[in-house]
Design a protein around this motif. Structure first.
Motif, PDB file in Angstrom:
ATOM      1  N   ALA A   1      21.263  -7.797 -12.003  1.00 64.27           N
ATOM      2  CA  ALA A   1      21.465  -9.239 -11.840  1.00 64.27           C
ATOM      3  C   ALA A   1      21.545  -9.935 -13.195  1.00 64.27           C
ATOM      4  CB  ALA A   1      20.347  -9.836 -11.002  1.00 64.27           C
ATOM      5  N   HIS A   2      20.717  -9.522 -14.138  1.00 64.03           N
ATOM      6  CA  HIS A   2      20.741 -10.157 -15.460  1.00 64.03           C
ATOM      7  C   HIS A   2      21.963  -9.743 -16.267  1.00 64.03           C
ATOM      8  CE1 HIS A   2      17.141 -12.626 -16.040  1.00 64.03           C
ATOM      9  NE2 HIS A   2      16.724 -11.957 -14.992  1.00 64.03           N
ATOM     10  N   LYS A   3      22.450  -8.545 -16.031  1.00 65.98           N
ATOM     11  CA  LYS A   3      23.641  -8.089 -16.743  1.00 65.98           C
ATOM     12  C   LYS A   3      24.875  -8.854 -16.269  1.00 65.98           C
ATOM     13  CE  LYS A   3      25.789  -3.844 -18.278  1.00 65.98           C
ATOM     14  NZ  LYS A   3      25.795  -2.397 -18.197  1.00 65.98           N
ATOM     15  N   GLU A   4      24.896  -9.196 -14.985  1.00 64.67           N
ATOM     16  CA  GLU A   4      26.029  -9.907 -14.407  1.00 64.67           C
ATOM     17  C   GLU A   4      25.996 -11.403 -14.709  1.00 64.67           C
ATOM     18  OE1 GLU A   4      25.728  -8.916 -10.288  1.00 64.67           O
ATOM     19  OE2 GLU A   4      26.539  -6.907 -10.586  1.00 64.67           O
ATOM     20  N   THR A   5      24.842 -11.926 -15.071  1.00 66.08           N
ATOM     21  CA  THR A   5      24.702 -13.353 -15.347  1.00 66.08           C
ATOM     22  C   THR A   5      24.865 -13.588 -16.839  1.00 66.08           C
ATOM     23  OG1 THR A   5      23.127 -13.519 -13.541  1.00 66.08           O
ATOM     24  CG2 THR A   5      23.168 -15.345 -15.107  1.00 66.08           C
ATOM     25  N   PRO A   6      25.891 -14.342 -17.257  1.00 67.23           N
ATOM     26  CA  PRO A   6      26.041 -14.604 -18.690  1.00 67.23           C
ATOM     27  C   PRO A   6      24.889 -15.460 -19.191  1.00 67.23           C
ATOM     28  CG  PRO A   6      27.780 -15.726 -17.421  1.00 67.23           C
ATOM     29  CD  PRO A   6      26.931 -14.946 -16.460  1.00 67.23           C
ATOM     30  N   THR A   7      24.360 -15.075 -20.346  1.00 67.65           N
ATOM     31  CA  THR A   7      23.231 -15.809 -20.904  1.00 67.65           C
ATOM     32  C   THR A   7      23.628 -16.664 -22.093  1.00 67.65           C
ATOM     33  OG1 THR A   7      22.678 -13.908 -22.279  1.00 67.65           O
ATOM     34  CG2 THR A   7      21.543 -14.099 -20.155  1.00 67.65           C
ATOM     35  N   SER A   8      24.866 -16.549 -22.550  1.00 71.48           N
ATOM     36  CA  SER A   8      25.295 -17.362 -23.683  1.00 71.48           C
ATOM     37  C   SER A   8      26.719 -17.832 -23.453  1.00 71.48           C
ATOM     38  CB  SER A   8      25.191 -16.560 -24.981  1.00 71.48           C
ATOM     39  OG  SER A   8      26.003 -15.412 -24.897  1.00 71.48           O
ATOM     40  N   PRO A   9      27.120 -18.923 -24.101  1.00 73.34           N
ATOM     41  CA  PRO A   9      28.481 -19.415 -23.930  1.00 73.34           C
ATOM     42  C   PRO A   9      29.487 -18.451 -24.550  1.00 73.34           C
ATOM     43  CG  PRO A   9      27.331 -20.680 -25.598  1.00 73.34           C
ATOM     44  CD  PRO A   9      26.332 -19.737 -24.987  1.00 73.34           C
ATOM     45  N   PRO A  10      30.761 -18.507 -24.135  1.00 78.01           N
ATOM     46  CA  PRO A  10      31.767 -17.619 -24.712  1.00 78.01           C
ATOM     47  C   PRO A  10      31.812 -17.782 -26.226  1.00 78.01           C
ATOM     48  CG  PRO A  10      32.686 -18.867 -22.877  1.00 78.01           C
ATOM     49  CD  PRO A  10      31.313 -19.405 -23.137  1.00 78.01           C
ATOM     50  N   SER A  11      32.050 -16.670 -26.895  1.00 78.29           N
ATOM     51  CA  SER A  11      32.106 -16.712 -28.356  1.00 78.29           C
ATOM     52  C   SER A  11      33.445 -17.262 -28.818  1.00 78.29           C
ATOM     53  CB  SER A  11      31.887 -15.309 -28.932  1.00 78.29           C
ATOM     54  OG  SER A  11      32.999 -14.500 -28.617  1.00 78.29           O
ATOM     55  N   ALA A  12      33.552 -17.551 -30.082  1.00 79.33           N
ATOM     56  CA  ALA A  12      34.791 -18.084 -30.649  1.00 79.33           C
ATOM     57  C   ALA A  12      35.794 -16.973 -30.923  1.00 79.33           C
ATOM     58  CB  ALA A  12      34.481 -18.839 -31.934  1.00 79.33           C
TER      59      ALA A  12
ATOM     60  N   PRO B   1       0.793  -1.240   0.000  1.00 83.01           N
ATOM     61  CA  PRO B   1       0.000   0.000   0.000  1.00 83.01           C
ATOM     62  C   PRO B   1       0.822   1.285   0.000  1.00 83.01           C
ATOM     63  CG  PRO B   1      -0.978  -1.580   1.488  1.00 83.01           C
ATOM     64  CD  PRO B   1       0.331  -2.173   1.033  1.00 83.01           C
ATOM     65  N   GLY B   2       1.986   1.303   0.632  1.00 81.27           N
ATOM     66  CA  GLY B   2       2.776   2.528   0.695  1.00 81.27           C
ATOM     67  C   GLY B   2       3.896   2.600  -0.339  1.00 81.27           C
ATOM     68  N   ALA B   3       3.878   1.698  -1.336  1.00 87.32           N
ATOM     69  CA  ALA B   3       4.964   1.657  -2.326  1.00 87.32           C
ATOM     70  C   ALA B   3       5.020   2.956  -3.121  1.00 87.32           C
ATOM     71  CB  ALA B   3       4.767   0.479  -3.264  1.00 87.32           C
ATOM     72  N   THR B   4       6.246   3.395  -3.391  1.00 83.68           N
ATOM     73  CA  THR B   4       6.465   4.610  -4.175  1.00 83.68           C
ATOM     74  C   THR B   4       7.036   4.226  -5.540  1.00 83.68           C
ATOM     75  OG1 THR B   4       8.745   4.888  -3.437  1.00 83.68           O
ATOM     76  CG2 THR B   4       7.018   5.873  -2.053  1.00 83.68           C
ATOM     77  N   PRO B   5       7.007   5.129  -6.492  1.00 87.93           N
ATOM     78  CA  PRO B   5       7.638   4.833  -7.785  1.00 87.93           C
ATOM     79  C   PRO B   5       9.110   4.448  -7.629  1.00 87.93           C
ATOM     80  CG  PRO B   5       6.216   6.734  -8.004  1.00 87.93           C
ATOM     81  CD  PRO B   5       6.263   6.392  -6.534  1.00 87.93           C
ATOM     82  N   ALA B   6       9.784   5.045  -6.656  1.00 85.02           N
ATOM     83  CA  ALA B   6      11.193   4.720  -6.430  1.00 85.02           C
ATOM     84  C   ALA B   6      11.365   3.262  -5.987  1.00 85.02           C
ATOM     85  CB  ALA B   6      11.794   5.655  -5.384  1.00 85.02           C
ATOM     86  N   ASP B   7      10.407   2.719  -5.219  1.00 87.78           N
ATOM     87  CA  ASP B   7      10.472   1.314  -4.808  1.00 87.78           C
ATOM     88  C   ASP B   7      10.433   0.398  -6.029  1.00 87.78           C
ATOM     89  OD1 ASP B   7      10.495   2.019  -2.090  1.00 87.78           O
ATOM     90  OD2 ASP B   7       8.297   1.968  -1.978  1.00 87.78           O
ATOM     91  N   TYR B   8       9.560   0.717  -6.973  1.00 83.71           N
ATOM     92  CA  TYR B   8       9.451  -0.089  -8.191  1.00 83.71           C
ATOM     93  C   TYR B   8      10.708   0.066  -9.054  1.00 83.71           C
ATOM     94  CZ  TYR B   8       4.556  -0.525  -6.878  1.00 83.71           C
ATOM     95  OH  TYR B   8       3.392  -0.787  -6.196  1.00 83.71           O
ATOM     96  N   ALA B   9      11.220   1.279  -9.122  1.00 78.90           N
ATOM     97  CA  ALA B   9      12.436   1.526  -9.911  1.00 78.90           C
ATOM     98  C   ALA B   9      13.622   0.762  -9.331  1.00 78.90           C
ATOM     99  CB  ALA B   9      12.732   3.018  -9.964  1.00 78.90           C
ATOM    100  N   ARG B  10      13.750   0.759  -7.994  1.00 78.92           N
ATOM    101  CA  ARG B  10      14.841   0.002  -7.364  1.00 78.92           C
ATOM    102  C   ARG B  10      14.701  -1.488  -7.637  1.00 78.92           C
ATOM    103  NH1 ARG B  10      14.463   4.133  -3.549  1.00 78.92           N
ATOM    104  NH2 ARG B  10      12.829   3.087  -2.363  1.00 78.92           N
ATOM    105  N   ALA B  11      13.490  -2.004  -7.586  1.00 85.52           N
ATOM    106  CA  ALA B  11      13.256  -3.424  -7.857  1.00 85.52           C
ATOM    107  C   ALA B  11      13.650  -3.759  -9.295  1.00 85.52           C
ATOM    108  CB  ALA B  11      11.789  -3.778  -7.606  1.00 85.52           C
ATOM    109  N   ALA B  12      13.252  -2.914 -10.232  1.00 81.41           N
ATOM    110  CA  ALA B  12      13.592  -3.140 -11.642  1.00 81.41           C
ATOM    111  C   ALA B  12      15.103  -3.038 -11.854  1.00 81.41           C
ATOM    112  CB  ALA B  12      12.863  -2.136 -12.523  1.00 81.41           C
ATOM    113  N   HIS B  13      15.729  -2.097 -11.185  1.00 83.82           N
ATOM    114  CA  HIS B  13      17.179  -1.927 -11.318  1.00 83.82           C
ATOM    115  C   HIS B  13      17.923  -3.155 -10.798  1.00 83.82           C
ATOM    116  CE1 HIS B  13      21.197  -0.381 -10.184  1.00 83.82           C
ATOM    117  NE2 HIS B  13      21.100   0.158 -11.393  1.00 83.82           N
ATOM    118  N   ARG B  14      17.509  -3.690  -9.653  1.00 86.67           N
ATOM    119  CA  ARG B  14      18.137  -4.897  -9.103  1.00 86.67           C
ATOM    120  C   ARG B  14      18.060  -6.051 -10.115  1.00 86.67           C
ATOM    121  NH1 ARG B  14      15.470  -3.402  -4.424  1.00 86.67           N
ATOM    122  NH2 ARG B  14      13.842  -4.942  -4.796  1.00 86.67           N
ATOM    123  N   VAL B  15      16.932  -6.216 -10.761  1.00 86.22           N
ATOM    124  CA  VAL B  15      16.762  -7.290 -11.748  1.00 86.22           C
ATOM    125  C   VAL B  15      17.668  -7.043 -12.945  1.00 86.22           C
ATOM    126  CG1 VAL B  15      15.141  -8.328 -13.378  1.00 86.22           C
ATOM    127  CG2 VAL B  15      14.432  -7.899 -11.028  1.00 86.22           C
ATOM    128  N   ALA B  16      17.710  -5.809 -13.420  1.00 86.56           N
ATOM    129  CA  ALA B  16      18.541  -5.492 -14.587  1.00 86.56           C
ATOM    130  C   ALA B  16      20.014  -5.750 -14.292  1.00 86.56           C
ATOM    131  CB  ALA B  16      18.329  -4.037 -15.005  1.00 86.56           C
TER     132      ALA B  16
END
Length: 125
Positions: free
Chosen positions: A105-116, A88-103
């Motif tokens: 985490a996904h940037k730090e996690t490799p999604t494909s094998p090393p290229s040739a 109930p008391g969530a602010t736009p900044a709370d949502y932005a921080r949540a989205a930033h944490r996900v972004a």
């Protein structure tokens, strides 16, 4: 044309069903018909099992509400993070921080094998 698969959620748009907001979940798909269970019905038939032709599910008689085919991990993680931040008391900044944490985490996690292109062991030299 939408492919009918297990776990999709449809709204029945038949004239007599619209006011009841009847929603059906696909539990099994055969060659010509799908098995469904009523998940929401203001007429009181929740839990009832039914069978509908696949061609009818694809027609304008039904509206696809949820499709499990969207399995993009970033999307699913973002939905989870926003759900955690939502209160109930969530602010736009709370949502932005949540989205930033996900972004991050996904940037730090490799999604494909090393290229040739030099990342990883060289073979055949």
């Amino acid at each position: 044309m939408t492919t009918v698969v297990k776990d999709q959620l449809y709204r029945d748009l038949a004239p007599d069903m619209k006011p009841r907001d009847r929603r059906l979940r696909v539990t099994a798909v055969g060659d010509t018909h799908a098995q469904l269970v009523v998940e929401h019905d203001l007429g009181g038939q929740v839990g009832k099992k039914t069978r509908v032709s696949i061609s009818r599910l694809r027609a304008v008689a039904f509206e696809l509400l949820e499709d499990p085919a969207d399995t993009d991990p970033l999307y699913l993680d973002l939905l989870a993070a926003i759900s955690e931040a939502h209160h109930p008391g969530a602010t736009p900044a709370d949502y932005a921080r949540a989205a930033h944490r996900v972004a991050v985490a996904h940037k730090e996690t490799p999604t494909s094998p090393p290229s040739a292109a030099g990342e990883g062991p060289q073979q055949g030299t």
